[in-house]
Enzyme design. Structure first.
Site, short mmCIF file in Angstrom:
data_model
loop_
_atom_site.label_atom_id
_atom_site.label_comp_id
_atom_site.label_asym_id
_atom_site.label_seq_id
_atom_site.Cartn_x
_atom_site.Cartn_y
_atom_site.Cartn_z
N CYS A 1 0.83 -1.20 0.00
CA CYS A 1 0.00 0.00 0.00
C CYS A 1 0.86 1.26 0.00
O CYS A 1 1.99 1.26 0.52
CB CYS A 1 -0.92 0.01 1.22
SG CYS A 1 -2.24 -1.23 1.14
N CYS B 1 -3.49 0.13 -3.30
CA CYS B 1 -4.21 0.40 -2.06
C CYS B 1 -3.55 1.57 -1.33
O CYS B 1 -2.40 1.92 -1.60
CB CYS B 1 -4.26 -0.84 -1.17
SG CYS B 1 -2.64 -1.53 -0.75
#
Length: 305
Positions: free
Chosen positions: A121, A202
């Site tokens: 992420c 993400c």
């Protein structure tokens, strides 16, 4: 006399038949010799010479395997369980002996599954019209990954490949451009890889665009504009940061308030993303200044515009 004449005729027929047999044997031998002499040479069909883009990269297998092994051993040893030989075979099977204008996503599905890996992420960095700059930045800052910094993108970056129904099944002379046919091996591959890269993003994601492009920094027809932004998951991505970079010394064709950027922001807002846009993101601009240290845009006291 009749008996002697009959015998003479029989001898003539025998000689004639023997001559025909010898002639046929000679023709067969000539065909066999020609086949042996040309054995192993690449047959070039007319189709293999008609495309407008460069042909398959020479030594493609060695290039793909070398890049794969380098990636999983030297750069990302945590991916050491990847099977580079299977990855190469799945790439080859996707296009060899196939019409280069009739490639499907299904052809590449085994490759995508074999070569995919998680993307941490906050590290995904997308780009459009900033190829050189964005990759200089990811090489100097390991906190970000472009598609070309993943295993799939790293193996395929700046190389080409396509097949042909005729032997040897790979066209080393030319390959079709996207303008010649949409379903060519390169276009289908990058569309699938881009879609998968976007789906994996993400946290905070970044996109680097070129504010010196006269036609506008954001293009709906680009891979980013047509595929990647529509495959970002609003449930996984918290923010989209736009870095709009102008060339040192200009031209300054567009800023964050420009028409195409506002269109991009509108698309992202409709998909419920939070957006931050920054003109000339300073860390990237400093990298640009490595090549232009004396330019006024590169003075330390210069504010981003």
């Amino acid at each position: 006399m009749p008996l002697q004449q009959g015998s003479a005729r029989m001898r003539q027929r025998t000689v004639l038949l023997v001559g025909i047999v010898v002639l046929l044997a000679a023709l067969v031998l000539a065909v066999v010799l020609a086949s042996l002499l040309t054995h192993g040479r690449h047959e070039v069909s007319p189709e293999m010479l008609k495309w407008k883009d460069r042909g398959t990269t020479k030594n493609l297998q060695e290039v793909i395997l070398g890049r794969c092994y380098n990636y999983i051993t030297a750069q990302h040893p945590e991916l050491g369980d990847k099977d580079c030989l299977k990855i190469w075979e799945s790439l080859k099977d996707a296009f060899i002996y196939k019409n280069p204008c009739n490639i499907t996503p299904e052809d590449y599905q085994p490759l995508m599954e074999l070569a995919s890996h998680p993307i941490p992420c906050n590290k995904s960095l997308f780009w459009s019209k900033t190829n050189d700059l964005v990759h200089r930045y990811t090489k100097s800052n390991q906190n970000f990954l472009t598609l070309e910094d993943t295993l799939l993108g790293y193996m395929a970056d700046r190389i080409s490949w396509c097949g042909d129904p005729s032997a040897p099944g790979i066209n080393y002379e030319s390959c079709p451009k996207r303008s010649e046919c949409e379903s060519n091996p390169g276009s289908v591959f990058w569309k699938m890889a881009s879609k998968m890269f976007a789906e994996a993003a993400c946290g905070v994601v970044q996109v680097m665009l070129n504010g010196s492009v006269e036609a506008g920094a954001f293009r709906s027809s680009s891979i980013f504009g047509s595929i990647e932004i529509f495959n970002l998951d609003p449930d996984k991505v918290t923010e989209v940061h736009i870095w709009l970079m102008q060339n040192i010394g200009g031209p300054q064709s567009e800023t964050c308030s420009g028409h195409s950027i506002q269109r991009l922001i509108s698309i992202l807002e409709e998909r419920n993303f939070k957006i931050i846009c920054e003109d000339n993101y300073r860390p990237v601009q400093l990298l640009q200044c490595v090549h232009n240290p004396d330019h006024t845009d590169c003075r330390l006291c210069t504010n981003s515009t």
